[in-house]
Design an enzyme around this catalytic site. Sequence first.
Site, mmCIF file in Angstrom:
data_model
loop_
_atom_site.group_PDB
_atom_site.id
_atom_site.type_symbol
_atom_site.label_atom_id
_atom_site.label_comp_id
_atom_site.label_asym_id
_atom_site.label_seq_id
_atom_site.Cartn_x
_atom_site.Cartn_y
_atom_site.Cartn_z
ATOM 1 N N LEU A 49 0.860 -1.183 0.000
ATOM 2 C CA LEU A 49 0.000 0.000 0.000
ATOM 3 C C LEU A 49 0.895 1.232 0.000
ATOM 4 C CD1 LEU A 49 -2.937 -0.662 2.523
ATOM 5 C CD2 LEU A 49 -3.129 -0.252 0.070
ATOM 6 N N ASP A 50 0.572 2.218 -0.844
ATOM 7 C CA ASP A 50 1.327 3.464 -0.850
ATOM 8 C C ASP A 50 1.255 4.128 0.520
ATOM 9 O OD1 ASP A 50 2.032 3.175 -3.487
ATOM 10 O OD2 ASP A 50 0.387 4.410 -4.255
ATOM 11 N N PRO A 51 2.251 4.945 0.873
ATOM 12 C CA PRO A 51 2.246 5.603 2.193
ATOM 13 C C PRO A 51 0.969 6.381 2.499
ATOM 14 C CG PRO A 51 4.394 5.829 1.183
ATOM 15 C CD PRO A 51 3.510 5.195 0.143
ATOM 16 N N LEU A 52 0.393 7.076 1.511
ATOM 17 C CA LEU A 52 -0.821 7.847 1.765
ATOM 18 C C LEU A 52 -2.061 6.979 1.898
ATOM 19 C CD1 LEU A 52 -0.473 10.989 -0.560
ATOM 20 C CD2 LEU A 52 -0.037 10.809 1.897
ATOM 21 N N ALA A 53 -2.008 5.759 1.403
ATOM 22 C CA ALA A 53 -3.166 4.867 1.437
ATOM 23 C C ALA A 53 -3.316 4.222 2.812
ATOM 24 C CB ALA A 53 -3.031 3.796 0.369
#
Length: 304
Positions: A49-53
């Site tokens: 998962l991307d950091p912002l997700a």
Amino acid sequence: MPPRRRADLTGFSTGVLNVDKGAGETSFTVVNRLRKLTGAHRVGHAGTLDPLATGVLPILFESATRLAEFALRLPKTYVADIHFGFTTATDDAEAEREPVGDPSALTQPDIVQGLEAFTGLIQQEPPAFSAVKVDGMRAYKLARRGEEPRPHAREVEVYEARLLDYSAGAEAVARVEIRCSSGTYLRSIARDLGRRLGVGGYLGRLVRTAYGPLDIGSAIAVDALTTADEVRSRLLPAEVILPDMERVRLNVEQEAMVRQGRSVRVLPEPGPGLIRAHDLGGRLIALGHADPLRRTFVPEKVLT
């Protein structure tokens, strides 16, 4: 030299932890935190998962890490906010916005019709800031150097894409739910949908609400776990991240042979394809395939 104690060899329990990843953390950071907390020898995750997700991130402990490649076959479900009227270099909210077009005239039916083009098997170009390789280098490394990498389009599958909510206006936002295969970039869908509608688009808030049978309602934040025993009490069986496949049951003698990597005759005879073998207590022992000539189960991955 004194013999090693058995405790040094056993490690942590095998299983899967359904984690609700918070915003700002990388998937690798979550893995490291849980490794330190539990003392497990092997810890990994299935599906970055991307950091912002935020949302569901399966964390695999000990022998369950050997099943990661199979977990990637499970469908994933996301709820995403797509912002219209702008684009960004990263296709999400991490980069500065650049205005493209006025989305004020967009209507809810426009969004619904636009999403229809992104269902089924589609060719998708990954974002420039992604981990895919371009000419042997990670695309994001080239992008950070000021180059403009163009990752090759690849086939992904979107099983369902539906509009949940729409806020019209000069900074229109559509909240969508997307159920898709591994390898699908929601940032690319946001970018391409905005491009299709002629106004530009980028991904804002992103939540993974389900990963196969794991859902966000039963996920737990890492901050809520303070001891190894708390983690152990939340572990799910390793097979929870496996797609559907034929099962065979092993008796005690067969189990001992399979643990040694030896083939065994099982009844009823299994069919073609990947097979999972369980012991008499129902625990997953191994994955393998059938040898139709010798009419045996052949283990490929054996769990300790």
